[in-house]
Design a protein around this motif. Structure first.
Motif, PDB file in Angstrom:
ATOM      1  N   LYS A  58       0.826  -1.206   0.000  1.00 56.40           N
ATOM      2  CA  LYS A  58       0.000   0.000   0.000  1.00 56.40           C
ATOM      3  C   LYS A  58       0.867   1.265   0.000  1.00 56.40           C
ATOM      4  N   LEU A  59       1.995   1.224   0.668  1.00 59.13           N
ATOM      5  CA  LEU A  59       2.914   2.367   0.655  1.00 59.13           C
ATOM      6  C   LEU A  59       3.475   2.598  -0.751  1.00 59.13           C
ATOM      7  N   THR A  60       3.746   1.517  -1.457  1.00 58.66           N
ATOM      8  CA  THR A  60       4.210   1.623  -2.840  1.00 58.66           C
ATOM      9  C   THR A  60       3.126   2.244  -3.711  1.00 58.66           C
ATOM     10  N   GLN A  61       1.894   1.789  -3.532  1.00 57.92           N
ATOM     11  CA  GLN A  61       0.773   2.373  -4.269  1.00 57.92           C
ATOM     12  C   GLN A  61       0.621   3.851  -3.932  1.00 57.92           C
ATOM     13  N   LEU A  62       0.743   4.179  -2.664  1.00 52.33           N
ATOM     14  CA  LEU A  62       0.587   5.560  -2.210  1.00 52.33           C
ATOM     15  C   LEU A  62       1.639   6.470  -2.830  1.00 52.33           C
ATOM     16  N   ALA A  63       2.856   5.972  -2.961  1.00 49.75           N
ATOM     17  CA  ALA A  63       3.941   6.780  -3.527  1.00 49.75           C
ATOM     18  C   ALA A  63       3.660   7.152  -4.979  1.00 49.75           C
ATOM     19  N   ASP A  64       2.907   6.312  -5.673  1.00 48.53           N
ATOM     20  CA  ASP A  64       2.605   6.561  -7.087  1.00 48.53           C
ATOM     21  C   ASP A  64       1.217   7.158  -7.306  1.00 48.53           C
ATOM     22  N   GLU A  65       0.476   7.398  -6.232  1.00 48.08           N
ATOM     23  CA  GLU A  65      -0.912   7.863  -6.367  1.00 48.08           C
ATOM     24  C   GLU A  65      -0.991   9.385  -6.462  1.00 48.08           C
ATOM     25  N   ASN A  66      -1.703   9.860  -7.477  1.00 47.77           N
ATOM     26  CA  ASN A  66      -1.883  11.300  -7.666  1.00 47.77           C
ATOM     27  C   ASN A  66      -3.278  11.764  -7.262  1.00 47.77           C
ATOM     28  N   ASP A  67      -4.203  10.849  -7.138  1.00 51.41           N
ATOM     29  CA  ASP A  67      -5.576  11.186  -6.761  1.00 51.41           C
ATOM     30  C   ASP A  67      -5.656  11.356  -5.240  1.00 51.41           C
ATOM     31  N   PHE A  68      -6.072  12.541  -4.811  1.00 55.21           N
ATOM     32  CA  PHE A  68      -6.098  12.861  -3.380  1.00 55.21           C
ATOM     33  C   PHE A  68      -7.002  11.910  -2.604  1.00 55.21           C
ATOM     34  N   MET A  69      -8.192  11.639  -3.113  1.00 57.03           N
ATOM     35  CA  MET A  69      -9.135  10.776  -2.398  1.00 57.03           C
ATOM     36  C   MET A  69      -8.594   9.341  -2.280  1.00 57.03           C
ATOM     37  N   LYS A  70      -7.960   8.847  -3.329  1.00 55.46           N
ATOM     38  CA  LYS A  70      -7.367   7.510  -3.258  1.00 55.46           C
ATOM     39  C   LYS A  70      -6.205   7.491  -2.265  1.00 55.46           C
ATOM     40  N   SER A  71      -5.453   8.597  -2.221  1.00 54.64           N
ATOM     41  CA  SER A  71      -4.349   8.693  -1.252  1.00 54.64           C
ATOM     42  C   SER A  71      -4.882   8.658   0.177  1.00 54.64           C
ATOM     43  N   GLU A  77      -6.248   2.886   5.161  1.00 56.98           N
ATOM     44  CA  GLU A  77      -6.027   1.442   5.158  1.00 56.98           C
ATOM     45  C   GLU A  77      -4.706   1.088   5.837  1.00 56.98           C
ATOM     46  N   ILE A  78      -3.681   1.887   5.573  1.00 54.01           N
ATOM     47  CA  ILE A  78      -2.374   1.655   6.205  1.00 54.01           C
ATOM     48  C   ILE A  78      -2.479   1.845   7.719  1.00 54.01           C
ATOM     49  N   ALA A  79      -3.175   2.890   8.135  1.00 57.33           N
ATOM     50  CA  ALA A  79      -3.344   3.147   9.572  1.00 57.33           C
ATOM     51  C   ALA A  79      -4.098   2.007  10.252  1.00 57.33           C
TER      52      ALA A  79
END
Length: 106
Positions: A58-71, A77-79
């Motif tokens: 999920k951290l890898t996905q987050l690093a590549d995510e540009n959509d604020f709501m998805k971030s 989810e990580i928390a």
């Protein structure tokens, strides 16, 4: 060991659920409960490792995510996964000595 444990879907493991005070169980039942708990407890590090890998994904996905709501969703989810890991460590530290103190029903 039905009646003494229930499967906690959030944690992914069975956890103790005793209806009586610890001292009200006979010695044989106490030993069976403790033996069963030690088997469950032994699986907790593997469960934690699995959750840590999920956090890493999920951290890898987050690093590549540009959509604020998805971030925000990924952060939540990580928390939650980190909270589950914390709770699993608390259960893992519940050993024979603390079993008698906490009556297995934190």
């Amino acid at each position: 060991m039905e009646g003494y444990f229930f499967h906690d879907n959030r944690l992914g493991i069975p956890v103790p659920s005793l209806e009586k005070d610890w001292d009200e169980y006979n010695m044989m039942t106490q030993e069976e409960i403790l033996f069963h708990w030690e088997n469950i407890r032994g699986q907790i590090p593997d469960r934690i490792s699995s959750l840590e890998k999920e956090i890493d994904r999920k951290l890898t996905q987050l690093a590549d995510e540009n959509d604020f709501m998805k971030s925000c969703r990924l952060n939540n989810e990580i928390a939650e996964l980190a909270s589950v890991i914390n709770d699993l460590w608390i259960w893992y530290r519940t050993s024979d000595e603390t079993t008698n103190e906490y009556k297995l029903d934190q």
